[in-house]
Design an enzyme around this catalytic site. Structure first.
Site, PDB file in Angstrom:
ATOM      1  N   GLU A   1     -20.944  12.040  23.443  1.00  0.00           N
ATOM      2  CA  GLU A   1     -20.475  10.737  23.911  1.00  0.00           C
ATOM      3  C   GLU A   1     -21.501   9.658  23.575  1.00  0.00           C
ATOM      4  OE1 GLU A   1     -18.044   7.866  25.738  1.00  0.00           O
ATOM      5  OE2 GLU A   1     -17.650   9.888  25.015  1.00  0.00           O
TER       6      GLU A   1
ATOM      7  N   CYS B   1     -20.059  17.754  30.353  1.00  0.00           N
ATOM      8  CA  CYS B   1     -20.747  16.457  30.358  1.00  0.00           C
ATOM      9  C   CYS B   1     -21.584  16.302  31.628  1.00  0.00           C
ATOM     10  CB  CYS B   1     -19.740  15.323  30.256  1.00  0.00           C
ATOM     11  SG  CYS B   1     -20.533  13.689  30.252  1.00  0.00           S
TER      12      CYS B   1
END
Length: 329
Positions: free
Chosen positions: A9, A98
């Protein structure tokens, strides 16, 4: 032996995927995560974050890009996965890895690793709408703060129907700090009947060899190591084939990187506003200088430059053919 390009990301987006899959061959790649929360997302949302969907789900070099979904509502994720099938993605991946606080506060990513029953329900809901012919994978970490439920989480995802599991060999709280606990990838692989891919802290051919030896798995996902060393995957494949390689020729690799840097810079400018574009180039160069002395000098020269025109001039002084890329386009 397979090599997969990781999702990252804010770093490894479609622009950098394009460049890295030109530099080396990957068996497949994974997009940045697409957050699913309480609504059916339009197709333009997916094609904006993963424009490869407009070209058969592949990068210009032909690498298939699986779309990664993130969320905590099984029915909502499943509904979006079913809607997404109309775009013919090469595969669907679920994000349980994440560690970003902003993601975790909203019950996404690695924050769900204390809830293996929920992991199972999410996987099962998506499996119910994804045809068996479409690759369906999940990525997880070893836990939130401790590794005690890693095997339980892996078994839950396998029972939910995922075809393969990618294991980032750290907990959420460990973030990206070394070491990676490759031995735990092996424990997970021994506990499930589906293929397992190792991920985390592979920066060199030697790391790749140790990761495989310690984990006992054949397949590896490359993340920051691939960004910092775009030809790493090529050297790993040569090593796997038994081709003697010796030490990397960093000067030759830097020369080979110059047209890729030019392409990256040109594509970044097409994607971002001028005030944001310089930051992306500096971000990549900051990682490249770990391996390439040529990147160090360029990074130091442009690090304080805020304007696109100033950076164009600096790239020209380093023999990076920005104008040639623009003309070719």
């Amino acid at each position: 032996m397979r090599l997969i390009l990781a999702p990252m990301e804010g770093l490894l987006d479609d622009v950098l995927r394009d460049v890295l899959t030109r530099a080396a061959v990957y068996d497949w790649a994974v997009s940045e995560f697409m957050r699913v929360s309480g609504t059916l997302l339009p197709h333009r949302f997916y094609s904006r974050l993963c424009p490869e969907l407009l070209t058969g789900g592949r990068t210009a070099a032909g690498t298939a890009v699986r779309l990664q979904l993130l969320g905590s509502d099984p029915s909502c994720i499943a509904e979006n996965a079913a809607h997404l099938l109309a775009l013919a993605p090469p595969g669907i991946d679920l994000n349980f890895g994440c560690p970003a606080p902003t993601v975790n506060r909203h019950r996404g990513g690695a924050a769900l690793l204390d809830e293996p029953d929920l992991l199972h329900d999410i996987a099962a809901a998506v499996r119910a709408v994804v045809p068996r012919s479409l690759p369906f994978t999940a990525k997880m970490r070893l836990g939130i703060a401790d590794k005690g439920r890693a095997v339980e989480c892996a078994r839950a995802l396998a029972a939910g129907g995922v075809d393969e599991l990618i294991v980032h060999a750290r907990t959420k709280s460990e973030g990206y700090r070394p070491p990676a606990h490759w031995e735990w990838v092996g424990l997970v692989a021994d506990a499930v009947s589906i293929p397992v891919v190792a991920n985390g802290e592979v920066w060199s051919e030697a790391d790749w060899m140790r990761c495989r030896e310690v984990s006992g798995v054949a397949d590896v996902m490359l993340g920051r190591g691939a960004v910092a060393d775009p030809f790493l995957a090529t050297r790993i494949r040569r090593k796997a084939e038994g081709t003697p390689s010796g030490e990397p020729d960093r000067e030759a690799e830097w020369e080979a990187l110059k047209p890729l840097l030019a392409l990256f810079w040109w594509r970044v400018q097409r994607k971002l506003a001028p005030r944001f574009a310089p930051g992306r180039l500096k971000q990549w160069l900051n990682l490249l200088r770990r391996n390439h002395p040529g990147a160090e000098g360029l990074f130091q020269e442009i690090r304080a430059l805020p304007r696109v025109g100033e950076i164009d001039a600096a790239l020209g002084r380093y023999g990076i053919p920005v104008e040639a890329v623009a003309l070719a386009a």
